[in-house]
Scaffold this motif. Sequence first.
Motif, PDB file in Angstrom:
ATOM      1  N   ILE A  88     -23.383 -22.802   9.605  1.00 43.60           N
ATOM      2  CA  ILE A  88     -22.461 -22.786  10.740  1.00 43.60           C
ATOM      3  C   ILE A  88     -22.582 -24.250  11.242  1.00 43.60           C
ATOM      4  O   ILE A  88     -23.550 -24.907  11.313  1.00 43.60           O
ATOM      5  CB  ILE A  88     -23.232 -21.816  11.894  1.00 43.60           C
ATOM      6  N   VAL A  89     -21.145 -24.496  11.490  1.00 42.32           N
ATOM      7  CA  VAL A  89     -20.942 -25.936  12.256  1.00 42.32           C
ATOM      8  C   VAL A  89     -20.661 -25.457  13.673  1.00 42.32           C
ATOM      9  O   VAL A  89     -19.796 -24.940  14.055  1.00 42.32           O
ATOM     10  CB  VAL A  89     -20.079 -26.915  11.659  1.00 42.32           C
ATOM     11  N   VAL A  90     -21.254 -26.328  14.735  1.00 37.94           N
ATOM     12  CA  VAL A  90     -20.969 -26.099  16.153  1.00 37.94           C
ATOM     13  C   VAL A  90     -20.797 -27.710  16.414  1.00 37.94           C
ATOM     14  O   VAL A  90     -21.202 -28.698  16.343  1.00 37.94           O
ATOM     15  CB  VAL A  90     -22.039 -25.911  16.902  1.00 37.94           C
ATOM     16  N   THR A  91     -19.444 -27.682  17.218  1.00 40.36           N
ATOM     17  CA  THR A  91     -18.797 -29.156  17.305  1.00 40.36           C
ATOM     18  C   THR A  91     -18.163 -28.794  18.853  1.00 40.36           C
ATOM     19  O   THR A  91     -17.876 -27.781  19.246  1.00 40.36           O
ATOM     20  CB  THR A  91     -18.093 -29.749  16.210  1.00 40.36           C
ATOM     21  N   GLY A  92     -17.698 -30.129  19.356  1.00 33.60           N
ATOM     22  CA  GLY A  92     -16.781 -30.135  20.387  1.00 33.60           C
ATOM     23  C   GLY A  92     -15.630 -30.878  20.503  1.00 33.60           C
ATOM     24  O   GLY A  92     -14.976 -30.706  19.376  1.00 33.60           O
ATOM     25  N   SER A  93     -15.288 -31.638  21.204  1.00 35.64           N
ATOM     26  CA  SER A  93     -14.010 -32.652  21.127  1.00 35.64           C
ATOM     27  C   SER A  93     -14.575 -33.958  20.755  1.00 35.64           C
ATOM     28  O   SER A  93     -15.747 -34.337  20.694  1.00 35.64           O
ATOM     29  CB  SER A  93     -13.152 -32.616  22.259  1.00 35.64           C
ATOM     30  N   GLU A  94     -13.700 -34.974  20.655  1.00 32.81           N
ATOM     31  CA  GLU A  94     -14.110 -36.295  20.396  1.00 32.81           C
ATOM     32  C   GLU A  94     -14.477 -36.925  21.521  1.00 32.81           C
ATOM     33  O   GLU A  94     -15.613 -37.801  21.282  1.00 32.81           O
ATOM     34  CB  GLU A  94     -12.614 -37.171  20.045  1.00 32.81           C
ATOM     35  N   ARG A  95     -14.109 -36.248  22.904  1.00 28.86           N
ATOM     36  CA  ARG A  95     -14.793 -36.968  23.955  1.00 28.86           C
ATOM     37  C   ARG A  95     -16.079 -36.488  24.408  1.00 28.86           C
ATOM     38  O   ARG A  95     -17.072 -37.079  25.003  1.00 28.86           O
ATOM     39  CB  ARG A  95     -13.713 -36.864  25.086  1.00 28.86           C
ATOM     40  N   VAL A 144     -21.737 -33.950  16.577  1.00 27.68           N
ATOM     41  CA  VAL A 144     -21.487 -34.359  18.136  1.00 27.68           C
ATOM     42  C   VAL A 144     -21.197 -35.608  17.967  1.00 27.68           C
ATOM     43  O   VAL A 144     -21.143 -36.723  17.549  1.00 27.68           O
ATOM     44  CB  VAL A 144     -23.049 -34.690  18.483  1.00 27.68           C
ATOM     45  N   SER A 145     -19.767 -35.416  19.005  1.00 29.04           N
ATOM     46  CA  SER A 145     -18.877 -36.810  19.218  1.00 29.04           C
ATOM     47  C   SER A 145     -18.996 -36.836  20.592  1.00 29.04           C
ATOM     48  O   SER A 145     -18.794 -35.757  21.444  1.00 29.04           O
ATOM     49  CB  SER A 145     -17.632 -36.644  18.708  1.00 29.04           C
ATOM     50  N   GLY A 146     -19.077 -38.210  21.430  1.00 20.73           N
ATOM     51  CA  GLY A 146     -18.832 -38.316  22.722  1.00 20.73           C
ATOM     52  C   GLY A 146     -20.184 -37.764  23.350  1.00 20.73           C
ATOM     53  O   GLY A 146     -21.244 -37.607  22.846  1.00 20.73           O
ATOM     54  N   TYR A 147     -20.102 -37.029  24.632  1.00 22.72           N
ATOM     55  CA  TYR A 147     -21.244 -36.856  25.390  1.00 22.72           C
ATOM     56  C   TYR A 147     -22.016 -35.500  25.017  1.00 22.72           C
ATOM     57  O   TYR A 147     -21.303 -34.412  24.655  1.00 22.72           O
ATOM     58  CB  TYR A 147     -20.745 -36.407  26.869  1.00 22.72           C
ATOM     59  N   ALA A 148     -23.456 -35.561  24.739  1.00 23.46           N
ATOM     60  CA  ALA A 148     -24.114 -34.501  24.716  1.00 23.46           C
ATOM     61  C   ALA A 148     -25.108 -34.579  25.609  1.00 23.46           C
ATOM     62  O   ALA A 148     -26.202 -35.310  25.492  1.00 23.46           O
ATOM     63  CB  ALA A 148     -24.751 -34.435  23.345  1.00 23.46           C
TER      64      ALA A 148
END
Length: 258
Positions: free
Chosen positions: A53-60, A102-106
Motif C-alpha cells: 500500500i502507498v499512502v501519499t498526499g499532495s506536493e505541498r 512524503v512531499s511537503g509538510y508532514a
Amino acid sequence: THTYETILVETRGRVGWITLNRPEALNALNSQVMHDIVAAASAFDADPRIGAIVVTGSERAFAAGADIKEMESKTGLDMVMDDHFGGWARFAAVRTPVIAAVSGYALGGGCELAMMCDIILAADSAKFGQPEINLGVIPGMGGTQRLVRAVGYYKAAELVLTGRLMGAEEAERAGLVSRVVPAAELLDEAGKVAETIAAKSLPSVYAAKATLDAALESTLAEGLRLEKHAFAALFDTADQKEGMAAFREKRSPDFQNR
Ligand code: CO8
C-alpha cells in the motif's frame, strides 16, 4: 467500488494507493480522514491481490497534522471518547507493508501517520516535525514513542519540545526517512518500491513485517524467539520451495502466495 470523501483510492496492479485529498486544509487529519484511511487500508489488507500500500498526499503537504479546527473546542473526555486512538491503531496494525510517500509538510499527526508506515520515502521538499507544543499540547498519535524509536531520545526530545521542523536530508540522517528522492520522482519511486514488495511471496512479506514490528515492541530475546518461529514456519510454504528451487535453477521465482 467504495468512494471516499477525503481520500482518493486506486489499485494499480498489486499496489493499493491512498492519496489524501483535503487540499484546502493541507490534508489535515480530521475524523473523516481517519475513517476513510482506516477503511481503505483495511479493505486493501483484506484483499490477497494487494501486496503493498502507498499512502501519499499532495506536493505541498503529506498532512499538516490533526485538524486543529476540529480539535479546538474538545474536552479531554471528548478526545478519549472519539476513539481516534483506536482508529489509528487499526491503521498501524495492517499486515500489508505500507509506504509513506512524503512531499511537503508532514507535521504533527502527519509525521505520526508517516511513522505508522513501514517505509518513508521523502521528496527533497519534505518537512517533518511535531509542532504540537506550539498549540499547548503534545503529539497524540504515537509521536513521542515512535519518534524516539526512529531517531533516538535526544533528537526526538529537541523536536517535540521546541516544535522545530526538519528537512528531508536531516530526517534521513536522523533515521526517520528510508530514502530521499527528487520531488518529481517521488510517486514513481514509491510505486517501484511497492511493486517490488508486492512481487514477493505474501506469507514471507507478512512474516517480515510482523517480526520487524516486534523489534520495536519487544525485548531482544522475545523478538528473536518470534523470528525463529516465523522463519521456521516459512519452510512449510510452497513459495519457500519455489524460491529456493528458482535460485538453484538460475531463474526468477513464480510465487503462489502460499
Ligand atoms: N488543521 C486544520 N487546518 C489546517 C492545518 C491543521 N493542522 N494545517 C493547515 N490548515 C489550514 C489552514 O488553516 C489554512 O486554511 P485557511 O486557508 O482556511 O486559512 C490552509 O490549511 C492552508 O494553510 P496555511 O495558510 O497556514 O499555509 P502556510 O503555507 O502559510 O503554512 C503550515 C503551512 C506551516 C503547515 C501551517 O499551515 C501550519 O503551521 N499548520 C499547522 C501545523 C501543526 O501545528 N500541526 C500539528 C497539529 S496538532 C496534531 O497533529 C496532534 C496529533 C494528535 C491527534 C490525536 C488524535 C486526534
